[in-house]
Design a protein around this motif. Structure first.
Motif, PDB file in Angstrom:
ATOM      1  N   ARG A 187       0.964  -1.613  -0.048  1.00 46.00           N
ATOM      2  CA  ARG A 187      -0.105  -0.198  -0.065  1.00 46.00           C
ATOM      3  C   ARG A 187       0.312   1.156   0.079  1.00 46.00           C
ATOM      4  NH1 ARG A 187      -4.031   2.670   4.549  1.00 46.00           N
ATOM      5  NH2 ARG A 187      -4.841   3.981   3.608  1.00 46.00           N
ATOM      6  N   THR A 188       0.532   2.117  -1.165  1.00 42.88           N
ATOM      7  CA  THR A 188       1.476   3.456  -0.539  1.00 42.88           C
ATOM      8  C   THR A 188       0.484   4.415  -1.178  1.00 42.88           C
ATOM      9  OG1 THR A 188       3.095   4.005  -1.597  1.00 42.88           O
ATOM     10  CG2 THR A 188       2.369   2.954  -3.738  1.00 42.88           C
ATOM     11  N   GLY A 189       1.379   5.954  -2.105  1.00 42.75           N
ATOM     12  CA  GLY A 189       0.125   6.799  -2.414  1.00 42.75           C
ATOM     13  C   GLY A 189       0.934   7.976  -2.174  1.00 42.75           C
ATOM     14  N   THR A 262       6.310  11.924  -5.663  1.00 44.51           N
ATOM     15  CA  THR A 262       6.123  11.325  -5.747  1.00 44.51           C
ATOM     16  C   THR A 262       5.437  10.152  -5.184  1.00 44.51           C
ATOM     17  OG1 THR A 262       7.750   9.705  -7.102  1.00 44.51           O
ATOM     18  CG2 THR A 262       9.173  10.449  -5.312  1.00 44.51           C
ATOM     19  N   ASP A 263       5.353   8.980  -5.097  1.00 42.67           N
ATOM     20  CA  ASP A 263       5.116   7.855  -4.684  1.00 42.67           C
ATOM     21  C   ASP A 263       5.751   7.472  -3.593  1.00 42.67           C
ATOM     22  OD1 ASP A 263       4.396   4.907  -5.033  1.00 42.67           O
ATOM     23  OD2 ASP A 263       3.910   5.191  -6.944  1.00 42.67           O
ATOM     24  N   GLY A 264       5.492   7.376  -2.751  1.00 47.07           N
ATOM     25  CA  GLY A 264       5.686   7.323  -1.022  1.00 47.07           C
ATOM     26  C   GLY A 264       6.900   6.017  -1.185  1.00 47.07           C
ATOM     27  N   ASP A 286      -4.557   6.550  -2.108  1.00 46.66           N
ATOM     28  CA  ASP A 286      -4.636   5.364  -1.953  1.00 46.66           C
ATOM     29  C   ASP A 286      -3.855   5.067  -3.170  1.00 46.66           C
ATOM     30  OD1 ASP A 286      -4.678   4.568   0.648  1.00 46.66           O
ATOM     31  OD2 ASP A 286      -6.633   5.091   0.614  1.00 46.66           O
ATOM     32  N   GLU A 287      -2.671   4.115  -3.356  1.00 47.02           N
ATOM     33  CA  GLU A 287      -2.390   3.120  -4.205  1.00 47.02           C
ATOM     34  C   GLU A 287      -1.983   2.183  -3.413  1.00 47.02           C
ATOM     35  OE1 GLU A 287      -0.122   5.312  -6.692  1.00 47.02           O
ATOM     36  OE2 GLU A 287      -1.255   7.239  -6.233  1.00 47.02           O
ATOM     37  N   TYR A 288      -2.156   0.927  -4.641  1.00 44.82           N
ATOM     38  CA  TYR A 288      -1.618  -0.325  -4.227  1.00 44.82           C
ATOM     39  C   TYR A 288      -0.153  -0.606  -4.809  1.00 44.82           C
ATOM     40  CZ  TYR A 288      -5.028  -0.115   0.032  1.00 44.82           C
ATOM     41  OH  TYR A 288      -5.406   0.758   0.247  1.00 44.82           O
ATOM     42  N   TYR A 289       0.154  -1.653  -5.542  1.00 43.16           N
ATOM     43  CA  TYR A 289       1.090  -1.713  -6.276  1.00 43.16           C
ATOM     44  C   TYR A 289       0.911  -3.743  -6.274  1.00 43.16           C
ATOM     45  CZ  TYR A 289       5.091   1.745  -5.438  1.00 43.16           C
ATOM     46  OH  TYR A 289       5.159   2.721  -5.059  1.00 43.16           O
ATOM     47  N   GLY A 290       0.470  -4.023  -7.526  1.00 42.95           N
ATOM     48  CA  GLY A 290       0.541  -5.298  -8.029  1.00 42.95           C
ATOM     49  C   GLY A 290       1.792  -5.960  -8.845  1.00 42.95           C
ATOM     50  N   SER A 338       2.236   2.018   4.792  1.00 42.32           N
ATOM     51  CA  SER A 338       2.597   1.195   4.335  1.00 42.32           C
ATOM     52  C   SER A 338       2.751  -0.526   5.032  1.00 42.32           C
ATOM     53  CB  SER A 338       3.812   1.241   3.541  1.00 42.32           C
ATOM     54  OG  SER A 338       3.164   2.817   2.481  1.00 42.32           O
ATOM     55  N   ALA A 339       3.065  -0.126   6.358  1.00 44.87           N
ATOM     56  CA  ALA A 339       3.680  -1.020   6.821  1.00 44.87           C
ATOM     57  C   ALA A 339       3.696  -1.926   7.029  1.00 44.87           C
ATOM     58  CB  ALA A 339       4.631  -1.028   8.113  1.00 44.87           C
TER      59      ALA A 339
END
Lengths: 347, 484
Positions: A187-189, A262-264, A286-290, A338-339
């Motif tokens: 989870r990032t942002g 930028t992206d966290g 709120d963004e998610y890496y996949g 993100s942790a």
């Protein structure tokens, strides 16, 4: 039923101009209807996925795709599926190697350390790739890494140059039309990065009159443009746009800009390379890496999702986080959003 | 012919045997301001303008033969002297322009080329050193340092040779400002890389961009300006001395006319003085035409076989250097920079390499066609062979990188693996250096020959012209003495 039809008509009408605002309006409307007509709702009407929309309103700015689901919640469950044509084809390769597109310039994510004589890549993304290879082929090192540019992530998958891309890639509705994603693994942002002594405290009024750097074609730049005069002051100078987010750190160090957006995750990677800068404020999106794979390779997607579930369960994820990301992402024992690994919601 | 007595009688006590001075008396012809006849000091009454009086006297003098002879003598002597003077002046100009070509503008042009080359070379050495990281060879580091030093030193020379406030001076000042900035970026890149931070590659990219987008175009600009100066010195040295040749023809023509007139009146075939004057003028004219033609030929030769070859070889060297830095940067940036080629998005440096290698190949073809002897052709042929090997090996390295065998690709490029590309680049560079040295020697020889053809011509022309004028004056004076 009338009210429900109305909602549906409104929704299709608004979809045409597809903006987030429209979706938010629809969400509000749907919520209103849901509250007014609990019976209709609980009867589980399948049309339009109104149920998911109602659920979506609980999160403040959660993005929803046209089908009503959040982009990160649309992967396939690991339990399903029968035949495994894609996985079989990979296993049948002469060298039994998984071909993965990665970044080799993202410190702590996918990175080629010049001081590592073996030339092996390292980072959070790379750990995940090794784990996927181990589960899939029984050997964590049965991987062929390919460095691919940011704007070539999708073409590389579509043209079969790689089996998958593990490269700080955000799951978005647009991309779901081009590639298939695994469940979210991070989870990032968007986040602000600035010198420690700077008066900037986050994505807010303290950016007044400051020069902010962002990368060409990035989500950060889109946000900055949209928020100028709103969330951030109109006096913020957002004209500094560079080809790659890392070029922003150069500008920050040379004093040509005051802050970087930028992206966290990438901001943390930048902070890790310069002890005099730090992340300011929390994630403001709120963004998610996949893990991205070719559309239609369902068995591979399920396989990767299985790996992700196990990776989180057996502590592999947490170990990797601790090793690569904790030092810069978590400040003064304050855990970053993100942790914790994001929960998987399958389609 | 009638000779009016009043002007034919020479006054007593005349000291000059050849060209007797005419006593001051009204109506006497004033000799034209020629070096031949001695002028008569005369205090003219201020009634009319001096010019009008002079014209009157001339007109009066022209009515008597001795008067005419004096005028003819003065005129011919003046023409011969003018011919000599113009020849000396024009040939001094050309000789000094030829000297400038050889000793000033070409060396300056070559200095500017050196600045350009050192900067490109420093950038290549920096990128190679960065990619090699801990495996960087000390020579690479030394090469970078010496390139920077060369560029800085030559910038000082160029600055002292440029006019204050000129475009060149401005360009040099800008380069002087950019050079330390560039060095700073490179050092930051290196120290970040040493700590293992990838932001080093972003610094290297910034340095490379500053070099490619700002410094090299400026250095090229300077090089072009110096080249223009060289061209204009060439044009000056080669421009045909029309004025001198025209005057020479007129002088010879009037000498011939004077002799024919003499012959018709006296039936004497030879007048020694006039023959001497004619011979001297003919020698000067011949020397002028032949000397300048030889000089032109030498200068043309130095341009065709020297300067043009040097320019093409120089372009080839820059292309090879840029190809090498792109080859390194492609593995340093690893896809962080992309560019569009047609519809396809490709790695910017991989595409840059292809482009530069094409440029190199084209320059080598042109260099080969310009080379005029086997000694000049050999290094170009060698360079071509090394370039082809380089291209092949680069293809292999690129293939390895595409397959994900980054480490092997890198080893090939930095020169620790089998069949490395670094060796090919070094060989191309060395061959081009040899070719450049050869063409430089050719240039010096041809331009030196051209310059030498003009040696002595200005002085010779001056001396002979004085001799010729004296001959003309003596010849006419001898004829004039018959009227005494």
């Amino acid at each position: 039923m009338d009210a429900h039809r109305l909602a549906r008509r409104l929704r299709t009408g608004l979809r045409g101009w597809g903006g987030v605002g429209a979706m938010a309006a629809v969400c509000a409307l749907a919520l209103a209807f849901a509250l007014l007509l609990p019976h209709t709702q609980s009867s589980g009407a399948p049309a339009g996925g109104a149920g998911r929309l109602a659920h979506g309103t609980q999160a403040r700015a959660e993005t929803k795709c046209d089908n009503g689901a959040a982009p990160q919640d649309q992967s396939l469950s690991p339990s399903g599926g029968g035949a495994t044509p894609v996985v079989d084809r990979i296993k049948a390769r002469e060298d039994r190697r998984l071909i993965v597109g990665v970044d080799t310039n993202s410190y702590r994510w996918g990175y080629l350390n010049p001081n590592n004589a073996s030339g092996a890549l390292e980072g959070f993304d790379i750990d995940l790739v090794h784990r996927i290879a181990k589960d899939l082929l029984g050997d964590p090192n049965a991987v062929s890494f390919k460095a691919i540019p940011t704007n070539q992530r999708i073409p590389a998958i579509q043209n079969d140059q790689v089996d998958m891309v593990v490269r700080t890639m955000t799951i978005t509705c647009d991309r779901l039309g081009d590639v298939a994603f695994s469940a979210p693994y991070f989870r990032t942002g968007q986040q602000v990065l600035a010198p420690k002594k700077s008066t900037i405290t986050g994505y807010n009024d303290t950016l007044a009159g400051k020069k902010v750097c962002s990368a060409e074609g990035s989500t950060a730049l889109d946000n900055l443009k949209a928020d100028k005069g709103g969330k951030i002051p109109a006096s913020t100078d957002i004209r500094t746009v560079v080809p790659n987010q890392l070029d922003c750190l150069v500008k920050l160090q040379l004093g040509e800009v005051d802050a970087v957006v930028t992206d966290g995750a990438l901001a943390a990677s930048q902070a890790a390379q310069d002890p005099t800068v730090e992340l300011k404020g929390g994630l403001f999106t709120d963004e998610y890496y996949g893990v991205a794979m070719k559309r239609g390779s369902d068995d591979l997607v399920r396989q990767v999702n299985r790996t992700l579930e196990n990776y989180v369960k057996d502590g592999g994820w947490a170990d990797s986080y601790q090793k690569w990301l904790h030092p810069t992402m978590d400040q003064d024992d304050k855990k970053s959003a993100s942790a914790t690994p994001p929960a998987a919601h399958y389609k | 012919m009638t000779h009016p007595p009043k002007s034919s009688t020479a006054p007593p006590g005349t000291a000059l045997p050849t060209m007797p001075a005419v006593p001051p008396q009204p109506g006497q012809a004033a000799p034209p301001p020629a070096p031949g006849p001695s002028a008569v000091p005369e205090v003219a009454p201020a009634r009319r303008t001096a010019f009008a009086e002079g014209v009157d006297r001339l007109r009066e003098a022209a009515t008597t033969e001795p008067g005419r002879l004096r005028i003819i003598g003065a005129f011919v002597a003046l023409l011969v002297v003018a011919f000599g003077a113009v020849t000396a002046w024009q040939m001094t100009d050309r000789a000094s322009a030829a000297d400038d070509v050889l000793t000033r503008s070409q060396p300056l042009s070559s200095d500017a080329a050196d600045i350009y080359r050192s900067l490109a070379d420093a950038n290549t050495a920096a990128a190679s050193g960065y990619l090699a990281g801990p495996q960087e060879k000390p020579e690479m580091r030394r090469r970078y340092e010496s390139d920077i030093r060369t560029a800085a030193t030559k910038l000082v020379t160029a600055a002292s040779n440029s006019e204050a406030g000129s475009d060149s001076a401005r360009t040099i000042a800008e380069l002087n400002n950019l050079l330390p900035q560039y060095k700073g970026l490179i050092e930051t890149a290196r120290s970040n890389n040493r700590q293992g931070y990838p932001v080093g590659s972003a610094y290297l990219r910034a340095a490379n961009e500053q070099m490619q987008a700002q410094m090299l175009p400026k250095a090229e600009n300077l090089y072009r300006k110096e080249n223009q100066r060289l061209q204009s010195d060439y044009a000056d040295a080669k421009s045909f001395p029309w004025a001198a040749i025209g005057l020479g023809l007129v002088a010879l023509g009037s000498l011939a006319w004077a002799q024919r007139r003499n012959y018709l009146r006296t039936n004497r075939v030879l007048n020694h003085g006039l023959v001497t004057a004619s011979a001297a003028s003919a020698v000067v004219l011949l020397w002028l035409v032949v000397g300048h033609s030889v000089a032109r030929a030498g200068l043309n030769d130095s341009y065709d076989h020297g300067v043009r070859s040097l320019n093409v070889l120089h372009d080839a060297r820059i292309a090879s250097l840029t190809a090498r830095s792109d080859e390194n940067l492609s593995l340093i940036r690893r896809g962080a920079d992309t560019t569009k080629v047609g519809d396809a998005t490709v790695d910017a440096y991989a595409a840059g390499y292809d482009e530069q290698i094409d440029k190199l190949a084209k320059s080598l073809v042109r260099a080969d066609s310009l080379a005029d002897d086997s000694a000049g052709r050999k290094p170009v042929t060698d360079a071509n062979g090394f370039m082809k090997a380089w291209k092949d090996r680069h293809g292999v390295a690129q293939g390895l990188n595409d397959k994900g065998e980054y480490q092997q690709a890198r080893d090939k490029v930095i020169g620790v693996g089998k069949d490395p590309t670094s060796v090919c680049f070094d060989n191309v560079d060395k061959a081009l250096q040899t070719a450049l040295g050869h063409e430089q020697t050719e240039f010096k020889q041809a331009a030196g020959d051209g310059k030498d053809a003009l040696t002595g011509l200005p002085y010779g022309a001056a001396v002979l012209a004085v001799l010729g004028a004296a001959g003309a004056v003596l010849g006419i004076g001898r004829r004039l003495s018959e009227y005494r």
